[in-house]
Design an enzyme around this catalytic site. Structure first.
Site, PDB file in Angstrom:
ATOM      1  CG  HIS A  46      -2.001  -0.980   1.173  1.00  0.00           C
ATOM      2  ND1 HIS A  46      -3.078  -0.937   2.025  1.00  0.00           N
ATOM      3  CD2 HIS A  46      -2.201  -2.052   0.370  1.00  0.00           C
ATOM      4  CE1 HIS A  46      -3.901  -1.932   1.750  1.00  0.00           C
ATOM      5  NE2 HIS A  46      -3.382  -2.629   0.753  1.00  0.00           N
ATOM      6  CD  GLU A  48      -1.941   4.108   3.387  1.00  0.00           C
ATOM      7  OE1 GLU A  48      -3.111   4.325   3.732  1.00  0.00           O
ATOM      8  OE2 GLU A  48      -1.647   3.317   2.467  1.00  0.00           O
ATOM      9  CB  CYS A  76      -6.679  -0.445   5.230  1.00  0.00           C
ATOM     10  SG  CYS A  76      -4.980  -1.055   5.098  1.00  0.00           S
ATOM     11  CB  CYS A  79      -2.046   1.474   6.264  1.00  0.00           C
ATOM     12  SG  CYS A  79      -1.666   0.709   4.668  1.00  0.00           S
TER      13      CYS A  79
END
Length: 148
Positions: A46, A48, A76, A79
């Site tokens: 992801h 992040e 999410c 993360c």
């Protein structure tokens, strides 16, 4: 957030869900990332996570104390967990994520008193622009699927 949006556009160009993130320390960007789970065959890729990995390499420490993360989409659960482990001080996001958001949309881990780290959270920064990048991407995807 503008740099996070630029990185989200890079993700879209690569066929990834357009999410971008930057880590900032003392007013300077020290880490950049965008979504790449499809191309990397990595569910943890992801934006992040990529930005924090980049920042940790630049800083020379996995603890990103005093850093802020700017991301175009609400983080999410995975993360947010990584943000807490990294000790990110502040998280700023653009669009809400009504299906998996862990900063208020589905859960709010930032207010969970049993966790040992808490970051300041601010949502809705350039929310319309961040949301448009996502909705345009998925509209294009749907149109491509119809034409096939």
């Amino acid at each position: 957030m503008r740099e996070a949006l630029r990185l989200a556009a890079q993700a879209a160009e690569a066929g990834e869900v357009p999410v971008g993130a930057v880590v900032v320390k003392d007013g300077r960007i020290v880490g950049r990332g965008f979504n790449s789970p499809i191309s990397r065959h990595d569910p943890t890729a992801h934006a992040e996570i990529a930005a924090m990995r980049d920042a940790a390499m630049h800083i020379g420490n996995y603890r990103l104390v005093g850093c802020e993360l700017f991301v175009s989409l609400e983080p999410c659960l995975m993360c947010v967990g990584a943000l807490f482990h990294a000790r990110i001080a502040r998280v700023v996001y653009g669009a809400k994520e009504p299906k998996t958001g862990a900063a208020g949309s589905v859960f709010n881990l930032f207010t969970e008193p049993r966790l040992n780290h808490h970051a300041r959270i601010e949502g809705g920064v350039l929310a319309e622009e961040c949301g448009k990048v996502l909705s345009d991407f998925f509209a294009m995807r749907r149109a491509q699927q119809k034409s096939q």
